[in-house]
Design a protein around this motif. Sequence first.
Motif, PDB file in Angstrom:
ATOM      1  N   MET A   1       4.138   1.597   4.109  1.00 16.96           N
ATOM      2  CA  MET A   1       3.919   1.597   3.185  1.00 16.96           C
ATOM      3  C   MET A   1       3.345   0.002   3.078  1.00 16.96           C
ATOM      4  O   MET A   1       2.413   0.207   2.360  1.00 16.96           O
ATOM      5  CB  MET A   1       5.136   2.007   1.751  1.00 16.96           C
ATOM      6  N   LEU A   2       3.825  -0.373   3.803  1.00 17.79           N
ATOM      7  CA  LEU A   2       2.814  -1.942   4.162  1.00 17.79           C
ATOM      8  C   LEU A   2       1.810  -1.400   4.306  1.00 17.79           C
ATOM      9  O   LEU A   2       1.009  -2.802   3.857  1.00 17.79           O
ATOM     10  CB  LEU A   2       4.243  -2.844   5.185  1.00 17.79           C
ATOM     11  N   THR A   3       1.282  -1.059   5.783  1.00 20.90           N
ATOM     12  CA  THR A   3      -0.321  -1.296   5.519  1.00 20.90           C
ATOM     13  C   THR A   3      -1.070  -1.075   4.285  1.00 20.90           C
ATOM     14  O   THR A   3      -2.444  -1.130   4.235  1.00 20.90           O
ATOM     15  CB  THR A   3      -0.874  -0.382   6.606  1.00 20.90           C
ATOM     16  N   GLY A   4      -0.503   0.102   3.886  1.00 22.18           N
ATOM     17  CA  GLY A   4      -1.441  -0.492   1.857  1.00 22.18           C
ATOM     18  C   GLY A   4      -1.469  -0.945   1.814  1.00 22.18           C
ATOM     19  O   GLY A   4      -2.597  -1.310   0.879  1.00 22.18           O
ATOM     20  N   PHE A   5      -0.604  -1.957   1.960  1.00 21.28           N
ATOM     21  CA  PHE A   5      -0.876  -3.188   1.219  1.00 21.28           C
ATOM     22  C   PHE A   5      -1.770  -4.234   1.504  1.00 21.28           C
ATOM     23  O   PHE A   5      -1.725  -5.326   0.372  1.00 21.28           O
ATOM     24  CB  PHE A   5       0.795  -3.960   0.612  1.00 21.28           C
ATOM     25  N   MET A   6      -2.085  -3.739   2.384  1.00 19.96           N
ATOM     26  CA  MET A   6      -3.477  -4.839   2.990  1.00 19.96           C
ATOM     27  C   MET A   6      -4.502  -4.335   1.872  1.00 19.96           C
ATOM     28  O   MET A   6      -5.475  -5.369   1.955  1.00 19.96           O
ATOM     29  CB  MET A   6      -3.639  -4.949   4.601  1.00 19.96           C
ATOM     30  N   ALA A  25      -1.965   3.903  -4.783  1.00 15.84           N
ATOM     31  CA  ALA A  25      -2.204   5.111  -5.348  1.00 15.84           C
ATOM     32  C   ALA A  25      -1.418   5.568  -4.323  1.00 15.84           C
ATOM     33  O   ALA A  25      -0.274   6.607  -3.615  1.00 15.84           O
ATOM     34  CB  ALA A  25      -3.167   6.111  -5.196  1.00 15.84           C
ATOM     35  N   ARG A  26      -2.041   5.040  -2.673  1.00 13.18           N
ATOM     36  CA  ARG A  26      -1.323   5.252  -1.468  1.00 13.18           C
ATOM     37  C   ARG A  26       0.205   4.767  -1.295  1.00 13.18           C
ATOM     38  O   ARG A  26       1.115   5.966  -1.008  1.00 13.18           O
ATOM     39  CB  ARG A  26      -1.690   4.620  -0.785  1.00 13.18           C
ATOM     40  N   ALA A  45       3.046  12.633   5.091  1.00 11.04           N
ATOM     41  CA  ALA A  45       2.492  11.306   5.352  1.00 11.04           C
ATOM     42  C   ALA A  45       0.521  10.861   5.398  1.00 11.04           C
ATOM     43  O   ALA A  45      -0.103  10.388   4.390  1.00 11.04           O
ATOM     44  CB  ALA A  45       2.985  10.664   6.062  1.00 11.04           C
ATOM     45  N   PRO A  46       0.171  11.923   6.666  1.00  8.66           N
ATOM     46  CA  PRO A  46      -1.210  11.864   6.668  1.00  8.66           C
ATOM     47  C   PRO A  46      -2.115  12.934   6.389  1.00  8.66           C
ATOM     48  O   PRO A  46      -3.489  12.131   6.115  1.00  8.66           O
ATOM     49  CB  PRO A  46      -1.256  13.122   8.254  1.00  8.66           C
ATOM     50  N   ILE A  47      -1.841  13.544   5.706  1.00  8.85           N
ATOM     51  CA  ILE A  47      -3.212  14.363   3.691  1.00  8.85           C
ATOM     52  C   ILE A  47      -2.537  12.771   3.065  1.00  8.85           C
ATOM     53  O   ILE A  47      -4.050  12.634   2.394  1.00  8.85           O
ATOM     54  CB  ILE A  47      -1.990  15.606   3.438  1.00  8.85           C
ATOM     55  N   ILE A  48      -1.419  12.509   2.694  1.00  8.12           N
ATOM     56  CA  ILE A  48      -1.672  11.504   1.835  1.00  8.12           C
ATOM     57  C   ILE A  48      -3.009   9.879   1.739  1.00  8.12           C
ATOM     58  O   ILE A  48      -3.935   9.573   1.492  1.00  8.12           O
ATOM     59  CB  ILE A  48      -0.378  10.830   1.424  1.00  8.12           C
TER      60      ILE A  48
END
Length: 89
Positions: A1-6, A25-26, A45-48
Amino acid sequence: MLTGFMWLPCAWLMRHWIAAFHAVARTLLLLGAWLLAPSEGYLWAPIIVLSQYIITILVLEWRWAGLRHNTSPVSTPSLAAPEGGAAIA
Protein backbone atom coordinates in the motif's frame (compact mmCIF):
# COMPACT_ATOMS: atom_id res chain seq x y z
CA MET A 1 0.00 0.00 0.00
CA LEU A 2 2.94 2.30 0.57
CA THR A 3 3.68 2.47 -3.16
CA GLY A 4 0.17 3.83 -3.72
CA PHE A 5 0.93 6.80 -1.46
CA MET A 6 3.69 7.99 -3.80
CA TRP A 7 0.85 9.40 -5.88
CA LEU A 8 0.00 12.04 -3.24
CA PRO A 9 3.08 14.19 -3.95
CA CYS A 10 2.43 13.60 -7.65
CA ALA A 11 -1.07 15.04 -7.21
CA TRP A 12 0.42 18.19 -5.76
CA LEU A 13 3.09 18.43 -8.47
CA MET A 14 0.66 17.79 -11.33
CA ARG A 15 -2.12 19.86 -9.77
CA HIS A 16 -4.61 17.25 -10.89
CA TRP A 17 -7.10 15.17 -8.93
CA ILE A 18 -6.34 11.83 -10.61
CA ALA A 19 -3.14 11.19 -8.66
CA ALA A 20 -4.89 11.65 -5.30
CA PHE A 21 -7.76 9.50 -6.53
CA HIS A 22 -5.26 6.81 -7.55
CA ALA A 23 -3.59 6.84 -4.13
CA VAL A 24 -6.78 6.74 -2.09
CA ALA A 25 -8.74 4.32 -4.28
CA ARG A 26 -5.83 1.92 -4.65
CA THR A 27 -5.17 1.88 -0.91
CA LEU A 28 -8.81 1.43 0.07
CA LEU A 29 -9.48 -1.22 -2.58
CA LEU A 30 -6.37 -3.22 -1.61
CA LEU A 31 -7.28 -2.99 2.06
CA GLY A 32 -10.87 -4.02 1.33
CA ALA A 33 -9.75 -6.96 -0.80
CA TRP A 34 -7.36 -8.11 1.92
CA LEU A 35 -10.08 -7.86 4.58
CA LEU A 36 -12.69 -9.65 2.46
CA ALA A 37 -10.51 -12.35 0.92
CA PRO A 38 -7.07 -12.56 2.55
CA SER A 39 -6.29 -15.91 0.96
CA GLU A 40 -6.84 -14.49 -2.55
CA GLY A 41 -4.44 -11.58 -2.23
CA TYR A 42 -2.30 -12.72 -5.15
CA LEU A 43 -5.40 -12.64 -7.35
CA TRP A 44 -7.00 -9.35 -6.33
CA ALA A 45 -3.93 -7.18 -5.74
CA PRO A 46 -2.70 -7.23 -9.37
CA ILE A 47 -6.24 -6.77 -10.69
CA ILE A 48 -6.80 -3.73 -8.47
CA VAL A 49 -3.43 -2.16 -9.24
CA LEU A 50 -3.77 -2.75 -12.96
CA SER A 51 -7.28 -1.30 -13.04
CA GLN A 52 -6.11 1.81 -11.16
CA TYR A 53 -3.24 2.31 -13.60
CA ILE A 54 -5.57 1.94 -16.58
CA ILE A 55 -7.92 4.58 -15.18
CA THR A 56 -5.04 6.89 -14.28
CA ILE A 57 -3.32 6.58 -17.65
CA LEU A 58 -6.57 7.24 -19.54
CA VAL A 59 -7.35 10.35 -17.50
CA LEU A 60 -3.79 11.64 -17.84
CA GLU A 61 -3.88 11.04 -21.61
CA TRP A 62 -7.14 13.01 -21.86
CA ARG A 63 -5.55 15.76 -19.77
CA TRP A 64 -2.45 15.83 -21.97
CA ALA A 65 -4.56 16.02 -25.12
CA GLY A 66 -6.46 18.94 -23.60
CA LEU A 67 -3.27 20.73 -22.62
CA ARG A 68 -1.81 20.33 -26.11
CA HIS A 69 -4.91 21.86 -27.70
CA ASN A 70 -5.08 24.75 -25.25
CA THR A 71 -3.72 27.90 -26.88
CA SER A 72 -3.56 30.07 -23.77
CA PRO A 73 0.09 30.44 -22.68
CA VAL A 74 -1.00 31.68 -19.25
CA SER A 75 -2.70 28.47 -18.08
CA THR A 76 -0.14 25.95 -19.35
CA PRO A 77 3.58 26.47 -19.63
CA SER A 78 5.00 25.16 -22.86
CA LEU A 79 8.43 23.86 -23.77
CA ALA A 80 7.74 24.38 -27.45
CA ALA A 81 9.89 26.81 -29.38
CA PRO A 82 8.45 30.30 -29.76
CA GLU A 83 8.02 31.69 -33.25
CA GLY A 84 11.49 31.97 -34.77
CA GLY A 85 13.23 30.73 -31.62
CA ALA A 86 15.05 27.59 -30.51
CA ALA A 87 13.34 24.88 -28.50
CA ILE A 88 14.26 24.34 -24.86
CA ALA A 89 16.34 21.18 -24.56
